[in-house]
Motif scaffolding. Sequence first.
Motif, mmCIF file in Angstrom:
data_model
loop_
_atom_site.group_PDB
_atom_site.id
_atom_site.type_symbol
_atom_site.label_atom_id
_atom_site.label_comp_id
_atom_site.label_asym_id
_atom_site.label_seq_id
_atom_site.Cartn_x
_atom_site.Cartn_y
_atom_site.Cartn_z
ATOM 1 N N THR A 29 0.846 -1.194 0.000
ATOM 2 C CA THR A 29 0.000 0.000 0.000
ATOM 3 C C THR A 29 0.882 1.245 0.000
ATOM 4 N N ILE A 30 0.298 2.343 -0.400
ATOM 5 C CA ILE A 30 1.060 3.577 -0.555
ATOM 6 C C ILE A 30 1.569 4.065 0.798
ATOM 7 N N TRP A 31 2.846 4.401 0.858
ATOM 8 C CA TRP A 31 3.457 4.811 2.126
ATOM 9 C C TRP A 31 2.882 6.148 2.583
ATOM 10 N N ASN A 32 2.555 6.234 3.842
ATOM 11 C CA ASN A 32 2.094 7.503 4.399
ATOM 12 C C ASN A 32 2.513 7.604 5.845
ATOM 13 N N TRP A 33 2.343 8.797 6.394
ATOM 14 C CA TRP A 33 2.659 9.000 7.797
ATOM 15 C C TRP A 33 1.524 8.472 8.647
ATOM 16 N N TYR A 34 1.816 7.421 9.398
ATOM 17 C CA TYR A 34 0.824 6.886 10.333
ATOM 18 C C TYR A 34 1.354 7.056 11.742
ATOM 19 N N GLY A 35 0.457 7.155 12.699
ATOM 20 C CA GLY A 35 0.863 7.235 14.099
ATOM 21 C C GLY A 35 1.213 5.854 14.615
ATOM 22 N N SER A 36 1.621 5.784 15.887
ATOM 23 C CA SER A 36 2.088 4.507 16.420
ATOM 24 C C SER A 36 0.963 3.484 16.526
ATOM 25 N N THR A 37 -0.298 3.924 16.462
ATOM 26 C CA THR A 37 -1.392 2.957 16.540
ATOM 27 C C THR A 37 -1.981 2.642 15.172
ATOM 28 N N GLY A 38 -1.334 3.120 14.128
ATOM 29 C CA GLY A 38 -1.804 2.780 12.788
ATOM 30 C C GLY A 38 -2.828 3.739 12.220
ATOM 31 N N ASP A 39 -3.146 4.805 12.968
ATOM 32 C CA ASP A 39 -4.037 5.817 12.413
ATOM 33 C C ASP A 39 -3.214 6.831 11.632
ATOM 34 N N PRO A 40 -3.775 7.343 10.548
ATOM 35 C CA PRO A 40 -2.992 8.314 9.777
ATOM 36 C C PRO A 40 -2.748 9.589 10.574
ATOM 37 N N ASN A 41 -1.592 10.163 10.383
ATOM 38 C CA ASN A 41 -1.299 11.465 10.977
ATOM 39 C C ASN A 41 -1.991 12.514 10.100
ATOM 40 N N THR A 42 -3.063 13.079 10.611
ATOM 41 C CA THR A 42 -3.873 13.967 9.776
ATOM 42 C C THR A 42 -3.191 15.296 9.510
ATOM 43 N N MET A 43 -2.168 15.623 10.308
ATOM 44 C CA MET A 43 -1.463 16.877 10.097
ATOM 45 C C MET A 43 -0.449 16.741 8.959
ATOM 46 N N ALA A 44 -0.002 15.506 8.728
ATOM 47 C CA ALA A 44 1.141 15.287 7.831
ATOM 48 C C ALA A 44 0.768 15.485 6.367
ATOM 49 N N SER A 45 1.791 15.731 5.566
ATOM 50 C CA SER A 45 1.596 15.764 4.115
ATOM 51 C C SER A 45 1.166 14.380 3.659
ATOM 52 N N VAL A 46 0.461 14.387 2.554
ATOM 53 C CA VAL A 46 -0.054 13.128 2.016
ATOM 54 C C VAL A 46 0.854 12.710 0.876
ATOM 55 N N ASN A 47 1.143 11.451 0.816
ATOM 56 C CA ASN A 47 1.909 10.917 -0.313
ATOM 57 C C ASN A 47 1.191 11.316 -1.611
ATOM 58 N N PRO A 48 1.907 11.933 -2.547
ATOM 59 C CA PRO A 48 1.211 12.386 -3.771
ATOM 60 C C PRO A 48 0.551 11.237 -4.518
ATOM 61 N N LEU A 49 1.089 10.034 -4.338
ATOM 62 C CA LEU A 49 0.456 8.897 -5.014
ATOM 63 C C LEU A 49 -0.913 8.596 -4.401
ATOM 64 N N SER A 50 -1.065 8.878 -3.100
ATOM 65 C CA SER A 50 -2.383 8.724 -2.481
ATOM 66 C C SER A 50 -3.353 9.731 -3.076
#
Lengths: 573, 1003
Positions: free
Chosen positions: B397-418
């Motif tokens: 799956t497309i790499w993205n910034w996730y937190g330690s519990t597997g939820d996406p970091n909503t503040m982070a930039s999004v992988n352009p492929l996402s």
Amino acid sequence: MKKNITKYIVSAFALVALVSCVKDLNTLPLNDYDTTSEVAYIDEESYLRGLAYINAYYNFVSRDDAGNADISIDDAGQSELLRQWLNMNDLCTKSLDIGWGDSYISDIESHTWTNADNNAFIAVYTRCMKGITLANEFLLQTTDDKLELRGHTAFKDKVAQFRAEARFHRCMFYYIMMDEFGRPPFALEEHIGGELPKQIERADLFIWLETELLDLVSDESAMPAKGEVAYPRPNKDAAKALLARMYLNAEVYTGTPRWEDAKKYAKQVIDNGYSLHPKYQELFMHDNGQTCCNDEFIFAIEYDHYSAQSWGGTTTLSSGAFDDVMNNMLAPYLGIKDVAYVSMEVWNGYHLNPEYVEENFEINGVTDWATRKKEVDDMKAAVQKKSEAATPEEAEKIVIPEIGIGFDASISDKRLLLCNEGEGEYKASISTSGWRVWKWAAMTSDGSAVKRGGDDNTDWKLSSADFAIFRLPEMYYIYAEADARLHNDVTTDATAVGYIKALRDRAGLSTPSSLSVEAILKDKAAEYLWEGQRRQDEIRLGIFDSDKNRWVYPLLESDIAAYNGNLTQNAGY
Amino acid sequence: MKRILTALAVLLAACVTVFAQGGYQVKGVVVDAVGPIIGATVIEQGTNNGVSTGLDGDYLIKVSSADAMIEITCIGYAPQTFKASEVPATVLLSEDTHFLDEVVVIGYGTVKKSDMTGSVATVKADEINRGAVSSPDQLLMGKVAGLLVTPASGQPGASSTIRIRGAASLNASNDPLIVIDGVPITGDGGAGMGNPLASVNPNDIESYSVLKDASATAIYGSRASNGVIIITTKKGVGNRIKVNYNGSVSVKQNYQFFNMMNGTEYAAYVKENYPMAADLLGYKGTEYNTNWQKEIYRLGVNTDHNVSVLGGGVVPFRVSLGYNLDQATVKVGDNQRANLDVSLSPKLLDDHLNIALNAKGIYQKTNWGNPGAIGNALSFDPTKPTRFPEGDAMAGTIWNWYGSTGDPNTMASVNPLSNLYEWTDVNSALRSIGNLVLDYKIHGFEDLRLNANIGYDVAKTSGEKYNQLGSRSAKAASPDKATKYSNFNSNVVFEMYGDYSHDFGWSNLDAMLGYSWQHNYVEYNNIDYLNKDPRWQEEDYYNGKNDKKEYYLVSFFGRVNFNVLEKYLFTVTVREDASSRFSPKNRWGLFPSAAFAWNIKNEDFMKNVNVISQLKLRLGWGRTGQQDIGDNYYPYLAKYSFSTSPNMMYDMGGQRYNTLSPEAYNPNLKWETTETFNVGVDFGIKGEMLTGSIEAYYRHTFDLLNNVSAPLGTNFSNRVIANVGDMVNKGIEINLNYNIIESRDWHWSIGGNATFQDIKITKLSNFDDTYPGVHVGDSMGSNEGYSSLYKKGYAPYTYYLYHQVYDTEGKPIMNMLADVAGATDADGNPIPDGAVTESDRYLTGKSPNPWMYYGINTHVRYKNWDFSINGHGSVGNYALNKVRKGYSYSYGLVDSSAKGYINNLNKSFLYPDWTDVMSTAQEYSDLWLENASFFKIDDINLGYTFNIGKKWMESIRVAASVQNVCTFTAYTGLDPELPSVTGVDSNFVPRPRLYTIRLNINF
């Protein structure tokens, strides 16, 4: 034949020209939710809905969308009245520092604001004045004549009560205008679409407000008494609480102190069946508006993550204060095991100046900054390692150290819902510096945290925590302070001291038998952190700013310009 | 002139049927006063049999009999007709003095070019060499003085911005009125149909008339303040059926990239300067090196195919079918369009009743993609893999910034492929434009003509937007909504006029009187569902919005043209307009115009001045109106609205209620009016070797429909639309065409146009000259804000910024902005007040408006080869480079690492010592203000025409072109020509370079 053709064609042309007509130009809105003012009020409920918008105007930025403002302003989320009212009352003191670079924030924070309109002034000034205009319009539309005309006399009494509530909200908005801006334009019903309103002096507005509120709290008033309308709607006690607050500050507004009156109305509210909620932290949780926790709320603003949405208010107080590290240190401390988050998002902006903590709070067992920094770094490294572990088993093995909140809460004021990340003095350039406040952590009173992520498709980024405009402790402080002011700034009155003792007992602190004004306000600084009270308290203490002109904010220049000379700017701007 | 004409004739003749049948043979030479005419057409009347003259003017034609009539024609010369047996050996053609009397389409009629009094530019579609053109506006770029076409971004389906003689309004629309075959087109076609010009296939266009001054536009009254573009489509002609195929294939290449740090550089930089963020580098101990800009772009394809069939006869007809596929250079995103155009133009009742029936249908399917990928491709950490690696729980799956519990970091930039692959935003649009025109010359009174036009423009669009289920974006949304929307727009027009025209010999009178009725209706529906599988279930309804609205325009208009001795021309027009957007008392607006032209060349004293072949002076004055205030169709009406949103209800004591609230309104709203003066000279020198025109215009808009501060307490918003303010718009336009070489085989011409303009707001408040101005423009930060101010004495969108402070070496110092505002000293110099606040902002005097813009082109023809270059440019326009601002400082690493992610940095834009949080003042510093003057070579075209001349095929033309060839500019961003009118550059979809091959076959 040719003649006939000509005749037919020419008459066809003429006919079409006549049929099309200019009456089409009288258009009316086509949407079923749109209506003209003449027919907007159709039944009893429509009056309640009209009142609802006035009541919601503290936290709604528009009627349909929390992301779209109904006034012309740079940013919808930052245009919320309550959010910017908090900034105007806390950000200008040491109780709140915000690390975002917005110029209005640094202007207010560093007391360098000028007469140039900034986002906070625009939001508070414009929204209060619009709230006033909404109330004025409501009063215009609900006169006996109008009700009769529409055949709505059957629910005349109900509407009379709505009118009283609208007048209360108008008082609230004018009170904010008086407190923040001093000499606002004074608009009543007749100014809608009519003459430009004139400016009113602060003392005159005080008198008008006093008269209006006294009328609302009188026995003859249609304003509901406690119990006649359910939370969070305002009742007579809200009006009395406002009177008490105004009397406490009367000297600032009019030059004449009104301590006895402050005591009188505070006492009336206190004695009307409110009680301190035993657990301080629950007053700021997402279910604080439910019967479990709203026992000390006199008048509150409702937020709901689904049905009463806003990007300001308690959402900002919660997400604005958090960063990632803070979540990771707090979750275990608060016993949140299943998820590691106690905020909806991490906006990393709101901080508390350590000086303020030292000056005002009983805080003990503070870890020194260097040790604290190491603790935080170790925890961060472990979190990082765990998230990158190759297998779940390996991840399981990595233990994240629980590092607490940086001081010993068991021997400190229980109201200090603070933590630190190991950086001392707050600096805008170090986003982890200063104390951080988790008073508005995203939890519910059953001890669980708000679930992040879209799995169950909720509006999880928004807060459901209500914001209390008046809670019972304020009446305690008003009573105690007013009593002290009447007795050379020290109270030994058993009732007054008893009130403060009740609050300090809840905080796990001892209480001396006599209390100075400073001591009372120091306790209030802890109790009311980030609740929009500090500026007023500092002004009353005389410590707000050496330049007394800054004790009121400037009027909106754009409003002055729009008025063509009916308004003049406040002194010093 | 003859040489040009000769050359033109050659080109034309190339297209003429060349075949002969047995019978009688005629041969000879065609000459003019100078010498042989090449390419004159010799045709047997009533047949398709014809030839054209050769290099020596010679021809040979076989005709059916000695009695056949032979006609010899050549453009620019008077035609001659002979009986085949009587054709002289040398035919002398004389110049046709009426050659210049090309007919120009104007509002409600046509006029001979020589009789024109207003400022109207015409562009013939087939004069244009072109590459891949997916929208007709592209054909006008740089072609007409006073017409500024800013091409759309590289996003397929995006619209360009068209301004005629600058913007005349502040808050009302500045788009010109577009009239296609007599149907005024609405600019608001709904999503997917936002570009009104895209509703017509470029291949169907015969000509454009650009109406610039009020004497030309006032006949359109209410909607003409911003000029009018009249598009006439091709009609059936000739006497045999012709088939034409026109197709092209283009490859689109994204050729500009930002100079971001690569993975290695970035990792080294972070470790050295921001150790607190170093933990976040790489993934699981591996530092990758991903070039995100490379990851998101591809070679796009644009292909275009058109077939048209046309014929004359009893019912002249033309049918054309077109298909266009336009792929974005960003990996996801394309636009497909099919056009059908039918026109019939029969003449009945002894040619007294002319009927024109036009119908166009457009079906368009757009996959918008997600332009967010462009910004994220710059920001996203280059040390990350594109996808989670093998052996990972989320492998593939497309790499993205996730937190330690597997939820996406909503503040982070999004992988352009996402952005690209986990988001769907598709739209389909159907639009039809058509009309029926009946034009009847009264039997027995042929001077009077009655014309009725019933037209419609209907569009229906619908679309869907949603995240892919389970994707990062779905998890980060709150809540995850899937949106379905639909729009319906309908615009119906009925117009009628009578036209009386009479030739008195010494003069010519043309008088017209008409009536127009127009109804515009818009409906919009938007429903959000919770995004689940399956989608769009009723139980997942989240909330919805819908809006229905309409307005009417009713007008009466008239025009008188009076031509005395072909020398003195007078035009007077009057239009009275009513709009339902204004209250009954302000509803009607009167828009008159008057113009005078003097054909100096026709004066006796000029007859012998041979060097001047054409000279005309034109003077015009007129007023036009504006009522297009945007979304609000009932701005004068006191209105209440019941909220319908389930998300905005208030607890009124145990039960939640939707609210009821009054809306701001202005009962006194009235027409915004633009008054225009125009002076122009048209000239031709040395037998039209050099032709051109110079015009000066002065436009004064008053009662501007403006969003102004409302005195609080009197209305339900702090701003209302009111008629406040004046604006002046002055300019000089120059248009020149010079034929450098004109010979038998060679033709070389250079054409150019330039517009010098000056726009200023001259009044902005009804009360006070110290009015602080209106905040406009875009945000330079992540929160909203404004970059510009409308203020008296300044151009619209003049940037309103802080002064940057520089160190002794000239480097800007972070967060150091000049403190200039405060009280003033005895000499009037400001004394700083000790703090940098809003009041320290200043009006830079610079704006996105250029003081000059221009287009140049050159055409070369050698025998069957043709070659052309087109370019355009502008001078004095400034841009705020928000992209540069975004990558100038590295504090982001501090703040974002606290939020659990890091972002890439730019090598060119980074100030190494800028490590603090950027203050708002710094964001609005004049440091980001850059001169965005530019010159662009738009296209280079090379073509070759094979004259087949066979019965089954006339000719084939093959052409190749390069578009978006290069840009000359000092601007540091990717492209100085910003699609945004505010001049803030924030990562728009780059315009790619196109390589095109085009094939045109005439059967």
